[in-house]
Design a protein around this motif. Structure first.
Motif, PDB file in Angstrom:
ATOM      1  N   THR A 206       8.243   2.378  -8.619  1.00 56.85           N
ATOM      2  CA  THR A 206       6.884   2.859  -8.351  1.00 56.85           C
ATOM      3  C   THR A 206       5.863   1.746  -8.556  1.00 56.85           C
ATOM      4  O   THR A 206       4.932   1.575  -7.756  1.00 56.85           O
ATOM      5  N   ALA A 207       6.045   0.974  -9.646  1.00 57.88           N
ATOM      6  CA  ALA A 207       5.123  -0.132  -9.911  1.00 57.88           C
ATOM      7  C   ALA A 207       5.247  -1.226  -8.864  1.00 57.88           C
ATOM      8  O   ALA A 207       4.243  -1.782  -8.395  1.00 57.88           O
ATOM      9  N   VAL A 208       6.476  -1.535  -8.455  1.00 59.22           N
ATOM     10  CA  VAL A 208       6.705  -2.595  -7.463  1.00 59.22           C
ATOM     11  C   VAL A 208       6.088  -2.221  -6.119  1.00 59.22           C
ATOM     12  O   VAL A 208       5.534  -3.085  -5.408  1.00 59.22           O
ATOM     13  N   ASN A 209       6.164  -0.948  -5.752  1.00 60.37           N
ATOM     14  CA  ASN A 209       5.589  -0.514  -4.473  1.00 60.37           C
ATOM     15  C   ASN A 209       4.099  -0.841  -4.371  1.00 60.37           C
ATOM     16  O   ASN A 209       3.573  -1.045  -3.280  1.00 60.37           O
ATOM     17  N   GLY A 210       3.419  -0.874  -5.540  1.00 62.61           N
ATOM     18  CA  GLY A 210       1.988  -1.156  -5.526  1.00 62.61           C
ATOM     19  C   GLY A 210       1.647  -2.608  -5.225  1.00 62.61           C
ATOM     20  O   GLY A 210       0.496  -2.917  -4.891  1.00 62.61           O
ATOM     21  N   VAL A 211       2.638  -3.515  -5.366  1.00 63.21           N
ATOM     22  CA  VAL A 211       2.352  -4.946  -5.136  1.00 63.21           C
ATOM     23  C   VAL A 211       3.141  -5.504  -3.948  1.00 63.21           C
ATOM     24  O   VAL A 211       3.139  -6.715  -3.724  1.00 63.21           O
ATOM     25  N   LEU A 212       3.828  -4.651  -3.184  1.00 59.91           N
ATOM     26  CA  LEU A 212       4.651  -5.138  -2.069  1.00 59.91           C
ATOM     27  C   LEU A 212       3.831  -5.912  -1.050  1.00 59.91           C
ATOM     28  O   LEU A 212       4.260  -6.967  -0.553  1.00 59.91           O
ATOM     29  N   LEU A 243       3.125  -1.361 -15.857  1.00 54.53           N
ATOM     30  CA  LEU A 243       3.980  -2.351 -15.191  1.00 54.53           C
ATOM     31  C   LEU A 243       3.321  -2.886 -13.919  1.00 54.53           C
ATOM     32  O   LEU A 243       3.469  -4.071 -13.588  1.00 54.53           O
ATOM     33  N   PHE A 244       2.586  -2.025 -13.228  1.00 52.61           N
ATOM     34  CA  PHE A 244       1.861  -2.492 -12.039  1.00 52.61           C
ATOM     35  C   PHE A 244       0.858  -3.573 -12.415  1.00 52.61           C
ATOM     36  O   PHE A 244       0.719  -4.592 -11.715  1.00 52.61           O
TER      37      PHE A 244
END
Length: 342
Positions: A206-212, A243-244
């Motif tokens: 979920t956090a990684v999706n915010g910085v893709l 984490l984001f």
């Protein structure tokens, strides 16, 4: 019978009058039965002596009560001014001593409340000063752009540049306000973290999706090492927020075509989550201060940011019983380690 409406003087006079009437009635009755005047005069003398001693007792009690109330008022005045601590006579076990014990407890409670109030007042003043400082530059930039567009003729292409710059400043203000609202709601307890057992892998995704989008724009490589079935008790939504923020910082301060690595390890008491980047790194002199609200190092002013993300990260992780550490070397990158209890 209610005694709250009677003064001490009225009570003493009432009791004395009742005692005199009772004594006279007994003496008259005894004289009527015996006919002996000695009994009457002897009773009268005894009654007079008892009244005199009663008057002495009342006088001493009034004096003692006056001294106590004077000391009590002086002590309460001193407590309200914060300059006097109640004195307790440990050699005397009485009602007054019991009151003194409670006054001392009240005194310490007042001191603690005053200390907390001073801390909150100082924190509020610091927060207001920080907000004023952080909003001053974007507002000044927006005012300058607006004055330029309204005050003179600007080509259409230049107008787009000005409007793009204005949008960037508005985004910065919006991000800061949203971050402040989240931080304030967490600190004041308006938001209660809902911890439950769930896969940490899903929270990281979920956090990684915010910085893709930012990752693709800077052509950064991302490697994640995490057991997909590892479940820990945490708040998925707010942990993903923390984490984001860490990943967003890692992307900002990592050069084009750099690398990010997320590593999750199971320890006996904690789950350790490392976010490793190959960015510019953080000087050792600044590593202790980066988690403060609105702190920004001297070497990162060219990168957009307001310095509240790491502060929010620390609040979220700490409220879940965890903690965060950083290791960094200038020019080689940083590793932010999040420890969450298992």
């Amino acid at each position: 019978m209610k005694t709250s409406c009677f003064s001490v003087r009225k009570i003493v006079l009432t009791v004395s009058a009742g005692a005199v009437i009772t004594a006279l009635s007994l003496m008259i009755g005894m004289y009527a039965l015996t006919g002996n005047s000695i009994v009457f005069y002897g009773g009268l003398l005894l009654t007079t002596a008892l009244l005199l001693w009663g008057a002495v007792l009342v006088h001493l009690l009034q004096k003692k009560l006056l001294e106590f109330t004077s000391d009590l008022c002086r002590t309460l005045d001193g407590m309200m001014n914060g300059h006097e601590k109640p004195e307790i006579n440990l050699d005397e076990e009485s009602l007054l001593t019991r009151i003194s014990h409670r006054l001392e407890r009240l005194y310490h409670t007042m001191l603690e409340n005053r200390r907390k109030l001073e801390v909150e007042k100082s924190a509020l003043q610091t927060l207001v000063a920080d907000i004023s400082h952080q909003t001053k530059t974007p507002i000044a930039n927006l005012k300058m752009i607006t004055d330029t567009l309204l005050g003179r003729s600007v080509p259409e292409e230049k107008q787009k540049e000005f409007l793009t710059a204005a949008g960037s400043q508005l985004d910065k203000l919006d991000f800061m306000i949203q971050a402040l609202v989240k931080t304030s709601r967490l600190e004041t307890g308006l938001i209660v973290l809902e911890k439950k057992s769930s896969p940490i892998y899903e929270t990281i995704v979920t956090a990684v999706n915010g910085v893709l989008s930012a990752l693709e724009k800077k052509e950064l490589g991302l490697l994640m090492t995490c057991p997909e079935d590892l479940c820990i008790v945490h708040d998925p939504r707010w942990t993903a927020e923390a984490l984001f923020n860490l990943l967003d910082n890692a992307v900002k301060y990592t050069s084009v075509k750099g690398n990010l690595h997320i590593v999750v390890q199971e320890w006996e008491m904690y789950v350790k989550l490392d976010i490793i980047d190959t960015g510019k790194g953080i000087p050792e002199s600044e590593q202790a201060a980066i988690f403060k609200r609105f702190y920004r190092g001297d070497t990162v002013h060219e990168v957009d940011g307001i310095g509240i993300g790491l502060y929010l990260v620390r609040e979220i992780i700490t409220m879940q019983g965890g903690y965060i550490k950083v290791r960094s070397e200038v020019g080689k990158g940083s590793t932010f380690s999040v420890f969450l209890p298992r």
